[in-house]
Design an enzyme around this catalytic site. Structure first.
Site, PDB file in Angstrom:
ATOM      1  N   SER A   2       0.846  -1.193   0.000  1.00 20.11           N
ATOM      2  CA  SER A   2       0.000   0.000   0.000  1.00 20.11           C
ATOM      3  C   SER A   2       0.880   1.241   0.000  1.00 20.11           C
ATOM      4  CB  SER A   2      -0.908   0.007   1.232  1.00 20.11           C
ATOM      5  OG  SER A   2      -0.125   0.102   2.409  1.00 20.11           O
ATOM      6  N   LYS A   3       0.237   2.403   0.044  1.00 20.17           N
ATOM      7  CA  LYS A   3       0.971   3.669  -0.010  1.00 20.17           C
ATOM      8  C   LYS A   3       2.003   3.783   1.110  1.00 20.17           C
ATOM      9  CE  LYS A   3      -2.692   6.392  -2.212  1.00 20.17           C
ATOM     10  NZ  LYS A   3      -3.591   7.559  -2.065  1.00 20.17           N
ATOM     11  N   ARG A   4       1.675   3.223   2.264  1.00 23.08           N
ATOM     12  CA  ARG A   4       2.588   3.387   3.394  1.00 23.08           C
ATOM     13  C   ARG A   4       3.891   2.602   3.217  1.00 23.08           C
ATOM     14  NH1 ARG A   4       2.294  -0.860   7.114  1.00 23.08           N
ATOM     15  NH2 ARG A   4       0.630  -2.384   6.723  1.00 23.08           N
ATOM     16  N   HIS A   5       3.943   1.714   2.228  1.00 20.56           N
ATOM     17  CA  HIS A   5       5.153   0.950   1.989  1.00 20.56           C
ATOM     18  C   HIS A   5       6.121   1.664   1.032  1.00 20.56           C
ATOM     19  CE1 HIS A   5       2.404  -2.388   3.293  1.00 20.56           C
ATOM     20  NE2 HIS A   5       3.458  -2.649   4.005  1.00 20.56           N
ATOM     21  N   GLY A   6       5.766   2.836   0.571  1.00 20.32           N
ATOM     22  CA  GLY A   6       6.682   3.564  -0.299  1.00 20.32           C
ATOM     23  C   GLY A   6       6.037   4.014  -1.582  1.00 20.32           C
TER      24      GLY A   6
END
Length: 464
Positions: A240-244
């Site tokens: 997801s977005k929080r992974h980069g």
């Protein structure tokens, strides 16, 4: 039979890392078998599909070198054909009109949930007489799916997978507004485009069982299916977005080379012995679906960065110069002809230390700067009063030296010996004066790349 694969993204968002890997696997499989790879833009969700997202997909695939063998097919342009097939199923008694209102469907779902059943359509219009149709309600068209038996899928990655027909309801193939559903449109398009192998994420596995029912109802030959596991973050959660980075083009902005990213994505879920560093022609030669694992892969940015550094060291110096110049100009530097020559001369040394194009541009920026240079704190700390006085004594020595590697090396060693210092005690403050940094290629290579006039000017600026 000509092998034909397709990548069919939906332009409701950006082309992400999972989509890029799916495109790569389809491309490599087709090329390995001497077949064709095509692109279909599944833009039937008109409310959410944007031209900007379409362009990002096209730009991303172009950057990765995944060229379609035909112009992109836009699913919305084929709506009449989707409707034609739905009506054909209706005429053959393999589909029927459903007059359920939204309120009835909501009540149906709520009752199923209350009774702890899977919320499915109950088939209430499956065998009813159309004369009972309520006035003013436009019907949807539902597939009359088999209720007995099961769908058996021989998946090229997952192996044999079975689902009982009783677990699936009569899906809508044409909405009440006359537009086709995604599941229906995909089957019609894959059939008409003569797609032989559907390679996609295993999140589509449930869709496949429903789509097989449409193939069977039409009497069409089914493509072979391969459902590849998804990519997860380093923590094991769905990416997801929080992974980069989200968009594949963000990796370009961060300074990754397309060949490095493709190499990494290939190894993310596929293997061939100990092979790690694979060029495109090797990838095509080796790629088979037998090498795709069944477990989800974990995105490892450290490994990607390491691999990118390996590809940087292999890259053509002139190409890297263009990449660096583009980044330097974007960050406000003026890159003239002299700076261009310096960049090319120093590139062999610069790329040995960098892992991304962004790092490479940062380390090369000193070549485009004008005196007085900005100094990093560590470089400033090296330029003590004693160091500046030493550089002032070095200045006339360098003025009388030919700017060639052997001559510069001999002069610096002789100077260090005369000063009673180690070579590093001379080279470190000299590097700081020349670059404003503590990192650069060899000091002799740095001096030669800058040239005698520019080198002496920069040393003179800190000794004046």
């Amino acid at each position: 039979m000509t092998i034909r694969t397709r990548f069919a993204p939906s332009p409701t968002g950006l082309l992400h890392i999972g989509g890029a890997r799916t495109a790569l696997f389809n491309f490599l499989f087709a090329r390995h078998h001497g077949g064709e790879f095509v692109l279909r833009i599944e833009d039937t969700d008109r409310a959410r599909s944007t031209q900007e997202a379409v362009q990002v997909i096209l730009d991303g695939l172009d950057w990765l070198g995944l060229k379609s063998d035909a112009p992109p097919v836009y699913q919305t342009t084929r709506e009449a054909r989707h409707v034609e097939v739905a009506m054909q199923l209706l005429e053959q008694g393999k589909a029927y009109k459903c007059y359920c209102t939204p309120e009835e469907l909501t009540a149906m779902r709520e009752q199923a949930v209350a009774e702890k059943r899977a919320p499915r359509y109950d088939g209430r219009w499956r065998d009813r007489d159309p004369s009972e149709a309520p006035e003013g309600v436009r019907p949807a068209i539902r597939l009359k799916a088999p209720r007995e038996g099961e769908v058996v899928l021989q998946d090229l990655v997952q192996g044999e997978v079975r689902v009982k027909n009783a677990e699936m309801d009569d899906m809508i193939i044409l909405r009440s507004d006359g537009t086709p559903t995604y599941l229906h449109a995909v089957v019609v398009d894959d059939h008409d485009m003569v797609i032989t192998h559907v390679i996609r994420g295993d999140d589509h596995l449930t869709n496949t069982f429903r789509q097989i029912q449409i193939y069977d109802a039409m009497g069409w030959e089914k493509p072979q299916f391969a459902h590849i596991p998804l990519i997860h973050g380093a923590d094991g959660a769905k990416l997801s977005k929080r992974h980069g980075a989200v968009s594949i083009l963000e990796f370009r902005e961060q300074g990754f080379l397309p060949e490095a990213l493709c190499n990494y994505l290939l190894r993310l879920g596929w293997g061939h012995g100990d092979a790690e560093f694979l060029a495109r022609d090797e990838q095509i030669e080796l790629f088979t679906l037998e090498g795709v694992g069944r477990a989800a892969s974990r995105m490892d940015y450290a490994k990607l960065t390491h691999l990118n550094g390996m590809w940087l060291r292999q890259a053509d110096d002139a190409r890297l110069r263009e990449e660096v110049v583009e980044r330097l100009v974007k960050s406000g530097h003026t890159v003239g002809t002299e700076a261009m020559d310096r960049l090319l001369a120093l590139m062999p040394g610069l790329k040995e230390r960098a892992k991304t194009l962004e790092e490479l541009a940062v380390s090369a920026a000193f070549l485009a700067r004008e005196v007085p240079l900005p100094f990093e704190p560590k470089a400033e700390a090296l330029l003590t009063l004693e160091a500046r006085e030493m550089l002032a004594r070095l200045l006339p020595v360098l003025e009388g030296v030919a700017f060639e590697t052997a001559a510069i090396d001999a002069a610096l060693r002789g100077f260090a010996e005369a000063e009673g210092r180690k070579l590093g005690q001379v080279a470190q403050p000299l590097r700081a004066a020349l670059t404003g940094s503590t990192m650069s290629p060899g000091i002799d290579a740095t001096l030669i790349a800058l040239g005698k006039e520019e080198s002496l000017k920069r040393i003179g600026a800190v000794t004046a």
